[in-house]
Design a protein around this motif. Structure first.
Motif, PDB file in Angstrom:
ATOM      1  N   LYS A  36       0.862  -1.028   0.149  1.00 34.53           N
ATOM      2  CA  LYS A  36      -0.093  -0.046  -0.092  1.00 34.53           C
ATOM      3  C   LYS A  36       0.883   1.209  -0.087  1.00 34.53           C
ATOM      4  O   LYS A  36       1.852   1.160   0.709  1.00 34.53           O
ATOM      5  CB  LYS A  36      -0.816  -0.207   1.289  1.00 34.53           C
ATOM      6  N   THR A  37       0.435   2.210  -0.828  1.00 32.61           N
ATOM      7  CA  THR A  37       1.382   3.521  -0.782  1.00 32.61           C
ATOM      8  C   THR A  37       1.405   4.241   0.534  1.00 32.61           C
ATOM      9  O   THR A  37       2.400   4.773   0.774  1.00 32.61           O
ATOM     10  CB  THR A  37       0.949   4.685  -1.667  1.00 32.61           C
ATOM     11  N   SER A  38       0.485   3.998   1.293  1.00 38.29           N
ATOM     12  CA  SER A  38       0.376   4.479   2.611  1.00 38.29           C
ATOM     13  C   SER A  38       1.389   3.922   3.542  1.00 38.29           C
ATOM     14  O   SER A  38       2.088   4.692   4.308  1.00 38.29           O
ATOM     15  CB  SER A  38      -0.953   4.382   3.209  1.00 38.29           C
ATOM     16  N   GLU A  39       1.472   2.725   3.251  1.00 35.61           N
ATOM     17  CA  GLU A  39       2.808   1.864   4.167  1.00 35.61           C
ATOM     18  C   GLU A  39       4.055   2.306   3.581  1.00 35.61           C
ATOM     19  O   GLU A  39       5.126   2.567   4.317  1.00 35.61           O
ATOM     20  CB  GLU A  39       2.455   0.514   4.029  1.00 35.61           C
ATOM     21  N   VAL A  40       4.137   2.692   2.452  1.00 32.70           N
ATOM     22  CA  VAL A  40       5.142   2.971   1.619  1.00 32.70           C
ATOM     23  C   VAL A  40       5.722   4.231   2.187  1.00 32.70           C
ATOM     24  O   VAL A  40       6.916   4.842   2.544  1.00 32.70           O
ATOM     25  CB  VAL A  40       5.399   3.025   0.304  1.00 32.70           C
ATOM     26  N   LEU A  41       4.911   5.401   2.419  1.00 34.83           N
ATOM     27  CA  LEU A  41       5.132   6.456   2.774  1.00 34.83           C
ATOM     28  C   LEU A  41       5.562   6.716   4.030  1.00 34.83           C
ATOM     29  O   LEU A  41       6.244   7.748   4.719  1.00 34.83           O
ATOM     30  CB  LEU A  41       4.003   7.429   2.122  1.00 34.83           C
ATOM     31  N   ALA A  42       4.544   5.808   4.952  1.00 32.25           N
ATOM     32  CA  ALA A  42       4.725   6.075   6.459  1.00 32.25           C
ATOM     33  C   ALA A  42       6.090   6.315   7.092  1.00 32.25           C
ATOM     34  O   ALA A  42       6.232   7.115   8.003  1.00 32.25           O
ATOM     35  CB  ALA A  42       3.826   5.079   7.120  1.00 32.25           C
ATOM     36  N   SER A  43       7.172   5.616   6.713  1.00 30.27           N
ATOM     37  CA  SER A  43       8.609   5.484   7.307  1.00 30.27           C
ATOM     38  C   SER A  43       9.199   6.691   6.603  1.00 30.27           C
ATOM     39  O   SER A  43      10.116   7.155   7.347  1.00 30.27           O
ATOM     40  CB  SER A  43       9.201   4.293   7.017  1.00 30.27           C
TER      41      SER A  43
END
Lengths: 284, 313
Positions: free
Chosen positions: B86-93
């Protein structure tokens, strides 16, 4: 007659300062290099020489060679073309679209103005380089695309400036007189309003070429602008960063060129601005 | 004041809405077939159909936009085609790292910029002013990526004082502090230069006002006039520039992250563009735009607080 007199006076004011003359000479020198690159460059910029890769500066190769044995100096000279062409074209694109949109917004007002103003606010909310990056993701790079992309991502400033200009000029008696005479809107806009706001447009254009060149170099450095084998300053820095220990000149000098050209263009732009704005004459 | 804040917030929401349309349309703007553009020509028919359906290309644009918007509001911006996450997971860190560098550079550059600007304006025409202005003008024109490379070459490769690349939070790795020095210095420098220029010109404008002359003629000490009367008024236009500065710092971190190999949003976005991972590009642009809009709103409100005239325009 009056026009040539004004132009003479303008150039006299611009070049009254030594700093402006020096910067103009530097810019002209870069333009000369760009125009006459094939005659000035000592080697073919794209021709690899595997017997001579990553050499330090020497008499044969004044700035050494890159990882393919290509002459760094020749590539820098050819790189001038890319920087200047994109810088100037992008500013022309930004100015053309931005001026027309700003003029329409200011002249017609109402919902058209609201729509254009909000759209431009949205464009300005994204930093220029990010917007340009997003657009290269979609349209790809190359000289033509980059010029259009960088133009679009910097047009909001022209819209804003032109809109402000039109709002002031619109109030003038001669515009009202023109309207009463039955002139069409577009005739009024292009024949009367545009010529009267030409000087802030020129100032903005001269000041923007530098920042556009900087943006192009940045995109090429990130690998999103001009790509190999075409020589561009940004991509040279990017290629050279892996060979800093072998030939630091390869990565560092193209960056110096970007800096010198941008500084000269900006200072020349400041000179033009001061000459066109009587209030600023004689100030630092 | 409340009315002003409500009006500005409304305008910001409208801008965000327009931006969301633009960001959504990025996919439709891809010339040719967007599925081929994202996955390459050699994609299998099943994979093609799956992505075609996932991008909802079998539905009208309006339907697609609103379902994309509904997903985006829930924090779901689709799946990254390169990481298969998920892009949100990629961006989170990655977002915290970029925000950390931008905000830290902002906090460093503002006081220094204001200080140098005041020093320069007070000593107008003297050698000190010339030196400060010259350095600020030159620094503002330096390509950031090049400067980053230059200091990396000098301080990491030649002198060996600092690690040349990488990033770790200091509580994970004690080297983290040292790794931060060069990127932060590089990012702050541009901010210092532009704040200096802005403060100087704004200060010069204020110094020649009548009330400053009055204050001086009343015999108030020069320092008091400068720091109490002039600076307070000179900082008003500087505030608007500061809002833009934070946006520029986020943009600048693209280059610094790339040079120093920092796993932030900048390096992610570059990688995403190169591999045509459009959902990630969309998410990055949206995140940066949202931050910029919020910062702009905050600056506008701050501006209205310090300059009450703005509220009544």
């Amino acid at each position: 007659m009056k026009d040539t007199k004004n132009i003479k006076k303008f150039f006299k004011t611009v070049f009254a300062r030594k700093v402006t003359i020096i910067n103009a000479i530097i810019v002209l020198l870069f333009i000369f290099l760009a125009l006459f690159a094939p005659f000035v460059a000592p080697y073919d910029p794209d021709k690899p020489d595997f017997a001579a890769f990553l050499q330090m500066p020497s008499t044969a190769h004044f700035l050494g060679t890159d990882n393919f044995g290509r002459d760094v100096l020749s590539r820098i000279i050819y790189g001038t073309r890319v920087s200047l062409i994109i810088g100037v074209l992008a500013v022309v694109v930004a100015c053309a679209i931005g001026t027309v949109l700003g003029m329409i917004a200011g002249y017609f007002g109402g919902w058209i103005d609201d729509l254009i103003t909000r759209l431009m606010e949205a464009v300005r909310a994204v930093p220029q380089i990010i917007l340009a990056m997003a657009l290269t993701a979609v349209f790809g790079s190359g000289i033509k695309n980059l010029a259009i992309i960088l133009g679009i991502s910097s047009m909001a400033g022209y819209v804003r400036m032109m809109r402000g200009q039109v709002l002031t000029i619109k109030q003038a008696d001669y515009i009202m007189a023109g309207k009463l005479q039955g002139n069409k809107d577009f005739r009024l806009m292009f024949r009367h309003i545009l010529p009267n706001s030409i000087s802030p447009i020129i100032v903005m254009m001269t000041q923007q070429v530098g920042s556009t060149i900087l943006a192009e170099a940045g995109l090429s450095f990130l690998g999103l602008g001009i790509s190999a084998p075409t020589a561009s300053w940004g991509s040279m820095v990017s290629e050279g960063r892996n060979y800093l220990m072998d030939n630091p000149v390869f990565a560092l000098i193209p960056g110096v060129c970007v800096a010198i050209l941008v500084i000269s263009l900006n200072m020349l732009g400041d000179g033009v601005r001061d000459a066109l704005d009587p209030r600023l004459r004689g100030e630092a | 004041m409340k009315g002003y804040i409500a009006k500005r917030t409304g305008q910001m929401l409208l801008v965000v809405f327009l931006l969301s349309i633009f960001i959504f349309l990025l996919v439709s703007m891809i010339p040719g077939d967007p599925v081929y553009a994202m996955l390459g020509e050699e994609v299998s028919q099943e994979e093609y159909d799956r992505v075609f359906h996932e991008l909802k290309l079998d539905q009208p644009v309006i339907v697609r936009y609103f379902s994309w918007l509904a997903d985006a509001l829930r924090g779901d911006l689709g799946e990254s085609t390169q990481f298969h996450m998920k892009t949100s997971e990629v961006l989170a860190s990655r977002i915290p790292i970029t925000l950390f560098f931008s905000i830290a550079a902002f906090i460093i550059s503002v006081p220094f910029g204001i200080l140098f600007g005041v020093i320069s304006a007070v000593n107008r025409g003297k050698p000190l002013d010339t030196v400060v202005t010259l350095i600020a003008n030159v620094t503002a024109c330096l390509p950031q990526f090049w400067f980053a490379l230059l200091i990396m070459f000098v301080f990491a490769m030649k002198l060996g004082w600092l690690p040349s690349y990488g990033f770790d939070w200091p509580w994970v790795n004690s080297m983290g502090w040292k790794q931060m020095i060069m990127p932060l210095f590089c990012l702050s420098l541009g901010g210092i230069a532009s704040t200096t220029r802005q403060t100087r010109s704004s200060m010069l404008e204020v110094i020649r006002q009548d009330y400053i002359r009055t204050a001086r003629s009343k015999g108030i000490a020069n320092n008091k006039v400068i720091y109490l009367h002039a600076l307070k008024n000179a900082l008003i236009p500087v505030i608007t520039i500061l809002g833009m500065r934070l946006g520029n710092l986020i943009a600048g971190s693209m280059f610094v992250e790339s040079v120093f190999n920092i796993p932030g949003m900048g390096s992610l976005m570059v990688k995403a563009i190169q591999s045509r991972d459009i959902p990630v590009v969309q998410a990055c642009v949206l995140a940066i735009a949202l931050v910029s809009c919020l910062v702009n709103l905050a600056t506008d409100i701050l501006y209205a607080v310090v300059d009450p005239r703005v509220r009544f325009e």
